[in-house]
Motif scaffolding. Structure first.
Motif, PDB file in Angstrom:
ATOM      1  N   ALA A   1     -14.046   0.711  12.620  1.00  9.48           N
ATOM      2  CA  ALA A   1     -12.908   0.719  11.700  1.00  9.48           C
ATOM      3  C   ALA A   1     -12.419  -0.701  11.455  1.00  9.48           C
ATOM      4  N   GLU A   2     -12.124  -1.005  10.197  1.00 10.39           N
ATOM      5  CA  GLU A   2     -11.509  -2.282   9.875  1.00 10.39           C
ATOM      6  C   GLU A   2     -10.046  -2.263  10.330  1.00 10.39           C
ATOM      7  N   VAL A   3      -9.531  -3.422  10.726  1.00  9.87           N
ATOM      8  CA  VAL A   3      -8.159  -3.506  11.242  1.00  9.87           C
ATOM      9  C   VAL A   3      -7.362  -4.519  10.427  1.00  9.87           C
ATOM     10  N   ARG A   4      -6.136  -4.116  10.054  1.00 11.09           N
ATOM     11  CA  ARG A   4      -5.180  -5.039   9.447  1.00 11.09           C
ATOM     12  C   ARG A   4      -3.977  -5.109  10.383  1.00 11.09           C
ATOM     13  N   PHE A   5      -3.687  -6.308  10.886  1.00  7.90           N
ATOM     14  CA  PHE A   5      -2.597  -6.480  11.843  1.00  7.90           C
ATOM     15  C   PHE A   5      -1.284  -6.748  11.101  1.00  7.90           C
ATOM     16  N   VAL A   6      -0.219  -6.128  11.591  1.00 15.32           N
ATOM     17  CA  VAL A   6       1.126  -6.370  11.074  1.00 15.32           C
ATOM     18  C   VAL A   6       2.049  -6.584  12.263  1.00 15.32           C
ATOM     19  N   ASP A   7       2.877  -7.628  12.214  1.00 14.60           N
ATOM     20  CA  ASP A   7       3.836  -7.888  13.276  1.00 14.60           C
ATOM     21  C   ASP A   7       4.933  -6.827  13.251  1.00 14.60           C
ATOM     22  N   ALA A   8       5.243  -6.238  14.405  1.00 17.04           N
ATOM     23  CA  ALA A   8       6.203  -5.132  14.471  1.00 17.04           C
ATOM     24  C   ALA A   8       7.604  -5.570  14.046  1.00 17.04           C
ATOM     25  N   LYS A   9       8.037  -6.767  14.445  1.00 20.42           N
ATOM     26  CA  LYS A   9       9.366  -7.232  14.060  1.00 20.42           C
ATOM     27  C   LYS A   9       9.449  -7.477  12.559  1.00 20.42           C
ATOM     28  N   ASP A  10       8.384  -8.050  11.979  1.00 22.88           N
ATOM     29  CA  ASP A  10       8.360  -8.254  10.531  1.00 22.88           C
ATOM     30  C   ASP A  10       8.440  -6.916   9.805  1.00 22.88           C
TER      31      ASP A  10
ATOM     32  N   VAL B   1       0.833  -1.198   0.000  1.00 25.67           N
ATOM     33  CA  VAL B   1       0.000   0.000   0.000  1.00 25.67           C
ATOM     34  C   VAL B   1       0.871   1.253   0.000  1.00 25.67           C
ATOM     35  N   GLU B   2       0.341   2.330  -0.529  1.00 24.57           N
ATOM     36  CA  GLU B   2       1.012   3.625  -0.490  1.00 24.57           C
ATOM     37  C   GLU B   2       0.229   4.652   0.307  1.00 24.57           C
ATOM     38  N   ASP B   3      -1.018   4.313   0.650  1.00 17.95           N
ATOM     39  CA  ASP B   3      -1.862   5.195   1.450  1.00 17.95           C
ATOM     40  C   ASP B   3      -2.428   4.380   2.604  1.00 17.95           C
ATOM     41  N   ALA B   4      -2.233   4.868   3.826  1.00 11.87           N
ATOM     42  CA  ALA B   4      -2.707   4.111   4.990  1.00 11.87           C
ATOM     43  C   ALA B   4      -2.669   4.978   6.234  1.00 11.87           C
ATOM     44  N   VAL B   5      -3.501   4.619   7.198  1.00  9.30           N
ATOM     45  CA  VAL B   5      -3.399   5.132   8.560  1.00  9.30           C
ATOM     46  C   VAL B   5      -2.831   3.993   9.394  1.00  9.30           C
ATOM     47  N   ILE B   6      -1.742   4.270  10.085  1.00  2.00           N
ATOM     48  CA  ILE B   6      -1.026   3.233  10.819  1.00  2.00           C
ATOM     49  C   ILE B   6      -0.947   3.609  12.295  1.00  2.00           C
ATOM     50  N   CYS B   7      -1.349   2.699  13.160  1.00  2.65           N
ATOM     51  CA  CYS B   7      -1.291   2.897  14.610  1.00  2.65           C
ATOM     52  C   CYS B   7      -0.256   1.949  15.200  1.00  2.65           C
ATOM     53  N   ILE B   8       0.663   2.513  15.987  1.00  4.57           N
ATOM     54  CA  ILE B   8       1.685   1.720  16.668  1.00  4.57           C
ATOM     55  C   ILE B   8       1.556   1.993  18.167  1.00  4.57           C
ATOM     56  N   PRO B   9       0.793   1.171  18.897  1.00  4.30           N
ATOM     57  CA  PRO B   9       0.602   1.397  20.333  1.00  4.30           C
ATOM     58  C   PRO B   9       1.889   1.158  21.115  1.00  4.30           C
ATOM     59  N   GLY B  10       1.942   1.742  22.308  1.00  3.09           N
ATOM     60  CA  GLY B  10       3.096   1.527  23.167  1.00  3.09           C
ATOM     61  C   GLY B  10       3.204   2.587  24.234  1.00  3.09           C
ATOM     62  N   THR B  11       4.383   2.714  24.811  1.00  5.45           N
ATOM     63  CA  THR B  11       4.620   3.749  25.812  1.00  5.45           C
ATOM     64  C   THR B  11       4.267   5.114  25.250  1.00  5.45           C
TER      65      THR B  11
ATOM     66  N   ALA C   1      -9.133   8.545  24.308  1.00  7.69           N
ATOM     67  CA  ALA C   1      -8.611   9.880  24.009  1.00  7.69           C
ATOM     68  C   ALA C   1      -7.804   9.868  22.714  1.00  7.69           C
ATOM     69  N   GLU C   2      -7.085   8.773  22.457  1.00  7.91           N
ATOM     70  CA  GLU C   2      -6.380   8.627  21.177  1.00  7.91           C
ATOM     71  C   GLU C   2      -7.364   8.570  20.013  1.00  7.91           C
ATOM     72  N   LEU C   3      -8.367   7.713  20.156  1.00  5.75           N
ATOM     73  CA  LEU C   3      -9.310   7.510  19.060  1.00  5.75           C
ATOM     74  C   LEU C   3     -10.083   8.781  18.717  1.00  5.75           C
ATOM     75  N   ALA C   4     -10.284   9.623  19.709  1.00  7.38           N
ATOM     76  CA  ALA C   4     -11.009  10.872  19.455  1.00  7.38           C
ATOM     77  C   ALA C   4     -10.258  11.765  18.478  1.00  7.38           C
ATOM     78  N   ARG C   5      -8.941  11.568  18.357  1.00  6.99           N
ATOM     79  CA  ARG C   5      -8.127  12.394  17.464  1.00  6.99           C
ATOM     80  C   ARG C   5      -7.560  11.596  16.289  1.00  6.99           C
ATOM     81  N   ARG C   6      -8.030  10.372  16.103  1.00  2.06           N
ATOM     82  CA  ARG C   6      -7.457   9.528  15.051  1.00  2.06           C
ATOM     83  C   ARG C   6      -7.742  10.123  13.667  1.00  2.06           C
ATOM     84  N   PRO C   7      -6.851   9.915  12.716  1.00  2.00           N
ATOM     85  CA  PRO C   7      -7.122  10.343  11.339  1.00  2.00           C
ATOM     86  C   PRO C   7      -8.323   9.586  10.782  1.00  2.00           C
ATOM     87  N   GLU C   8      -9.108  10.253   9.965  1.00  2.77           N
ATOM     88  CA  GLU C   8     -10.273   9.611   9.367  1.00  2.77           C
ATOM     89  C   GLU C   8      -9.829   8.517   8.409  1.00  2.77           C
ATOM     90  N   ALA C   9     -10.336   7.315   8.618  1.00  2.63           N
ATOM     91  CA  ALA C   9      -9.994   6.192   7.759  1.00  2.63           C
ATOM     92  C   ALA C   9     -10.945   5.041   8.035  1.00  2.63           C
TER      93      ALA C   9
END
Length: 299
Positions: free
Chosen positions: A270-279, A137-147, A238-246
Motif C-alpha cells: 500500500a502507498e502511504v501519505r503521511f499527515v502530522d496529527a497536530k496539523d 481529497v474527499e475519498d480516502a482510507v485513513i489510519c490513526i495509530p495509537g492506544t 491483525a489490524e492490517l488483516a481487516r483494513r479497508p481495501e485501498a
C-alpha cells in the motif's frame, strides 16, 4: 485572533490562538488533561491556560474537541452518527458560554459494525476532516495509530465508517502484565522479528498468534530481546488483516508508530501519505469553527 482551538484529551491539553488564514499566533501545551483536572474545575483550568488570550477580545470563540466532550469530561457531547460530513458534526456540537465567550465542544462520531455493535471516536473525526482538507481529497482510507487505533473510510467528503483496534492498549498489557511478555528483555527494534510477527498476525487469529511469542522464545527460536518487536508485528498485522481495501492509506503518525505502520503498509504493497496529527487537528478545527462562527472565522 479569530478563535481559540483546544484539543483536550485524557492526559494532554493543547490550545492554539488562531488568526486569519489559519495562522497560529500563539500556543500552549501541558499535562493538564482531563485526569489532572481536580473537582471538575474545567473552566478554571481553561482560564489558567488561555485567560490572557480571552482577556484581549470579549467575543473570542472557543472550539474544543477530544475527550473533553466525553462522559468523563467537562460536558458530554452526544456522538454524531455516521455517515456524516463536517456540517453534520458541527451541527451536533454542544454550545455554551465560558466567562461570556461563545464556546462549543465537537461531538465525536459513532457507527455500527455489520453485527450491530457500536464503535466510537472523539477527536479523530476532527483530524480526519482536517487531513482531507490538507490533502484536498474527499475519498480516502485513513489510519490513526495509537492506544486505540482507528481505520476510517472517507467517501464523498463524508466519514462513512470506521473500526477501532485496541492495539496499543493490548500491546502494553501483553508486554507488561502477561506470561507472554514476562520472557521479554527490553524493547529493541528488530525489523526481521517485526515482519515475522506481522505475517503471523495477518494470517492467524490474534489470541493464537500472540502466544507464539512465548512458545518460540521457550523453544529458543525467538530471542528474548526480539519478543517486543514480534508482538508489535502480530498486533499491527491483525489490524492490517481487516483494513479497508485501498491502494493508498493516509497515515497520521510520527516516531516509532510511523516507522512500524509505514513498514507494515509497505509490506502489503500500500502507498502511504503521511499527515502530522497536530496539523490535521488544527485544520479540522479551522473548518469546524468557520461553520460554527462564519461571521468570525473565514472559510
Amino acid at each position: 485572533m479569530d478563535f481559540i482551538a483546544v484539543d483536550w484529551g485524557s492526559t494532554r491539553f493543547r490550545a492554539w490562538s488562531m488568526g486569519a488564514d489559519g495562522d497560529v499566533l500563539d500556543s500552549v501545551e501541558s499535562d493538564t488533561g482531563l485526569k489532572a483536572v481536580e473537582g471538575g474545575r474545567f473552566e478554571a483550568a481553561l482560564m489558567t491556560a488561555c485567560g490572557d488570550w480571552l482577556a484581549r477580545d470579549p467575543g473570542l470563540p472557543i472550539l474544543m474537541s477530544g475527550m473533553v466532550g466525553s462522559r468523563a469530561g467537562w460536558k458530554e457531547a452526544p456522538y454524531c452518527l455516521c455517515p456524516a460530513d463536517l456540517a453534520a458534526v458541527t451541527a451536533d456540537a454542544l454550545r455554551f458560554e465560558v466567562a461570556g465567550h461563545p464556546a462549543a465542544i465537537l461531538p465525536g462520531a459513532t457507527c455500527d459494525d455489520a453485527l450491530g455493535h457500536a464503535d466510537v471516536m472523539r477527536g479523530e473525526e476532527v483530524q480526519i476532516f482536517g487531513a482531507a482538507g490538507l490533502l484536498g481529497v474527499e475519498d480516502a482510507v485513513i489510519c490513526i495509530p495509537g492506544t486505540h487505533s482507528k481505520w476510517a473510510r472517507l467517501e464523498g467528503g463524508r466519514l462513512a465508517g470506521f473500526e477501532t483496534h485496541m492495539t496499543g492498549e493490548i500491546f502494553a498489557l501483553l508486554r507488561n502484565q502477561s506470561l507472554v511478555g514476562a520472557l521479554a528483555e527490553g524493547d529493541a527494534d528488530d525489523p526481521a522479528a517485526f515482519r515475522d510477527g506481522l505475517a503471523h498476525g495477518m494470517a492467524t487469529p490474534l489470541a493464537h498468534a500472540a502466544f507464539a511469542a512465548r512458545a518460540d522464545a521457550l523453544r529458543g527460536t525467538l530471542p528474548a530481546t526480539s519478543i517486543s518487536a514480534f508482538l508489535s508485528g502480530v498486533l499491527i498485522g491483525a489490524e492490517l488483516a481487516r483494513r479497508p481495501e485501498a491502494d493508498e492509506v493516509v497515515l497520521m503518525a510520527t516516531g516509532i508508530l510511523a516507522e512500524r505502520y509505514g513498514a507494515a503498509l509497505d509490506h502489503v504493497g500500500a502507498e502511504v501519505r503521511f499527515v502530522d496529527a497536530k496539523d490535521a487537528t488544527r485544520a479540522g478545527q479551522i473548518r469546524a469553527a468557520a461553520t460554527l462562527w462564519p461571521e468570525r472565522v473565514p472559510a
